[in-house]
Design an enzyme around this catalytic site. Sequence first.
Site, short mmCIF file in Angstrom:
data_model
loop_
_atom_site.label_atom_id
_atom_site.label_comp_id
_atom_site.label_asym_id
_atom_site.label_seq_id
_atom_site.Cartn_x
_atom_site.Cartn_y
_atom_site.Cartn_z
N GLU A 337 24.44 60.20 110.84
CA GLU A 337 25.20 60.72 111.98
C GLU A 337 26.39 59.84 112.37
O GLU A 337 27.33 60.28 113.00
CB GLU A 337 24.30 60.92 113.20
CG GLU A 337 23.59 59.67 113.68
CD GLU A 337 22.27 59.45 112.98
OE1 GLU A 337 21.59 58.49 113.31
OE2 GLU A 337 21.93 60.24 112.10
N ASP A 379 59.66 58.80 91.85
CA ASP A 379 61.04 59.00 91.44
C ASP A 379 61.60 57.68 90.93
O ASP A 379 60.90 56.66 90.92
CB ASP A 379 61.88 59.58 92.58
CG ASP A 379 62.02 58.62 93.75
OD1 ASP A 379 61.38 57.54 93.73
OD2 ASP A 379 62.76 58.93 94.69
N ASP A 652 61.57 60.61 98.13
CA ASP A 652 62.27 60.59 99.41
C ASP A 652 63.30 61.69 99.55
O ASP A 652 64.05 61.72 100.52
CB ASP A 652 62.95 59.23 99.62
CG ASP A 652 63.99 58.93 98.54
OD1 ASP A 652 64.11 59.73 97.59
OD2 ASP A 652 64.68 57.89 98.65
N ASN A 720 12.51 56.28 104.43
CA ASN A 720 11.69 56.44 105.63
C ASN A 720 11.00 57.80 105.64
O ASN A 720 9.81 57.91 105.97
CB ASN A 720 12.57 56.29 106.88
CG ASN A 720 12.81 54.84 107.23
OD1 ASN A 720 12.22 53.94 106.62
ND2 ASN A 720 13.68 54.60 108.18
#
Length: 910
Positions: A337, A379, A652, A720
């Site tokens: 969790e 690039d 870019d 467990n």
Amino acid sequence: MTNTVLTPQKLAPPGRGRRDRRTAELEARTRAVGERLVRFSSMPAPQVLRDTDATTHGLRQDEAAERLERFGANAVAQERAPRFLAQLAKAFWNPFILVLVALDAVMLWQWLQVADEEPFDPGIAILATMVLVSGLLRFWQEFRSGRSAAALRALVTTTTAVQRRAGRTTEPLTVEVPMEQVVPGDIVRLAAGDLVPADLRLLTAKDLMVGQAALSGESLPVAKADTRTRDYGQHATTDPVEADNLCLMGTSVTSGTATGVVVATGADTYFGSMAGSLVGERPQTSFDTGVKKVSFLLIRFMLVMVPVVLAINGFTKGDWAEAFTFAVAVAVGLTPEMLPMVVTTNLARGAVAMARRKVVVKRLNAIQNLGAMDVLCTDKTGTLTEDRIVLDRYLDVHGQEDMEVLEYAYLNSHFQTGLRNLMDQAVIDRVLEAEEVVVDARFTMVDEIPFDFARRRMSVVLSRNDLAGPAAEHVIITKGAVEEVLALCTHMTDGGRRTELTDELRRTVTRTAEDHNRQGLRVLAVATRTLPAESETYTVADEAGLTLIGFLAFLDPPKQDAAEALRALADNGIAVKVVTGDNELVAARVCADVGIDVGEVVTGSVIDTLDEAGLRRLVRGTTVFAKTNPVQKARIVRALQAEGHTVGFLGDGINDAAALRESDVGISVDTAVDIAKESADIILLEKDLTVLEQGVLQGRQTFGNTIKYIKMTASSNFGNVFSVLVASAFIPFQPMLAVQLLVQNLAYDISQLATPWDRMDKEYLRKPRTWDAKGIGRFMLVMGPTSSVFDISTFLLMWHVFGANSEAHQSLFQSGWFVEGLLTQTLVVHMLRTRKVPFLQSRATAPVLLMTALVMAVGVVLPFSPIASALGMQALPMSYFPWLVGTLVAYCLLTQGVKTWYIRRFNSWL
């Protein structure tokens, strides 16, 4: 240097494949806009003005306002941040959080049935707190990042110069208006340094050079002209970027001046046609896919184990209500969790660490994708190169270095009166200041024959100050495109002698220029002519009978640290592929200079001949792709992903936006165009591969700590539950109460909160890391039952040694198992966090050591505390603790043994 350029003739197409919907939309939109722009390019200027309902004097203010209303603002589509509530809801949309919400709702409903008789169940509040903290932390980090990006955009306001009239007869005025208010029909004035605000058809141009790297990827600026005297039928082009009389939105003026009429704005521009198809839902990345697989693997385990626990306890104990409560607690125990919280904390810490290294993270998930990346597509311009033009060589007609060529080139660039372009500045920068003074003293400017697009050359006329009297001479120095200058030459300089330029010699010097072109260099020719000083005015007709002096070779030089950065990426398991819009010769030259094994250079035209299967085969062995357009770049990324790679894309320009969006992690720079930054997940404040390498290592550190938590928690919890199944089948009472199981689980989760601050072994960081659901399941099935061995030994200890063998003594039994279970579960953190021997070969960081020690101390003290009775516990006898120490030592030894076997058997750990 010998490289092969792959052309369509060399690689036969197996057929054009089908495009996905996004690619098809992008292609259709760009094609339609491109065809419209090409039509404007082929029209005479008067017809363009008529079609746009414009005049050379500009629009009236009321006309501009009406068109702004009709066509809308001159802005392209951008990715908008979701609304506050939508972003908040998305932060909680996680499989584990949804499981916890469901379990919390079940526990709340169950408590409401007996609210009049039973006190409030603290487990409900515990689960609710976990849900809120996990979701709100993620929401805040992403909301803050989006708000910062919006604030940065708001600070930038770009204006452009347009001609506007106040009334029908008023003379036009040049006014600065925000770029968003430019409309079709506006007459725009451009000068050096200006951004082109919309798609323009040029009306006039002088020495105009435009940088189109953002659109085409070509590093050098290109010449543009109004071409009023062109033959419109013979020089057609199908690509608006290559049209010499069009300036497109997103490009910039590097030198010269021009005026143009706006033919398209906003989404109707070539730029806008690409940007518009990039908004909307992003494709799933490897992180998203990996988390989903792991989440559903753990949920499937829970859906199998919980009903079994419910059935066994219901049938053996007979109390189905109590069995149901216990099964819910087991479900919580099986669910990691805290995973959303640990993941988010990991990512947030990674974002902070990367910010210190000049890397801004826009989307948190991108950090783990960066760590998983095994292929980087980048690039060329500004990444591998310095993004500037330098004079690399000055050569005589035989290709040998010659200072005389540099001197004449300097005179041409220095004395011209027009705006110098980047190559002129590169020539001037190559000459030392002391030499400049000497040259300036020897010559005086007489006249100039300016550059124009048709001639592709310019000349200066100088007089020599060291000559006097009637014998004084003028020298014409011409510099320009090789083909145009060579056509005017009748002689050449060879070893200091003036020699007639025969056809054979002409072919020889042409080969010299072509050889350097093939090496990826931009070559210009330099020629001279000496005339008697009889005139002070010269024309184009005087550019004849020239003597060829030699050649200038320019390049965008590789970065000094590029080769080292590429080696570092390769050492870290990342293959680099260069995907550029520049031409294949330049790309091959730069890649070879930085140590990339170029092999066959594949051009975009080849990619268009391949279907998806053919492209997948091609990308496996290809390193350099040249002359690629946005659609082709995106296809390359998807082909690599289909081959199982986690792909990063560094770009870019406008032409990179589609690939940035398709990649698992899109990387851009703060100087990029807006649409590239919008499409990117990560923004580098320095366009440097070294910075990127540090980000990759941080991503792997983040991923390692996340997977560490998942494997440790899943195996411990599974162990467990496995122990619970064994105990429930043979013990007449609950081996542990539901509240005890929740407290144990909460305490263990608290010990795990320090995991994001842990370190990873250096060996782990050397390879890309990806999600492996099968590996997590195998780890859980092997390591979980290992802990159950000692749980079962504790059952036997409490039953036979301490007499906790009846329902009357169940609290003693439960207390003994609670302490042993919590301590072994917490101690195993140190055993499982590394493939090395813990404490000796690899030690956890101080926060992890402190947190685990604190939780183990609390676990020992809890049965003796005032709240022990409320939790159904009792104090343990002192004779229990020597047994506990022996159990812990034996557990560590067995775990290390199983770990060693596991690593040898499966060649993996975390």
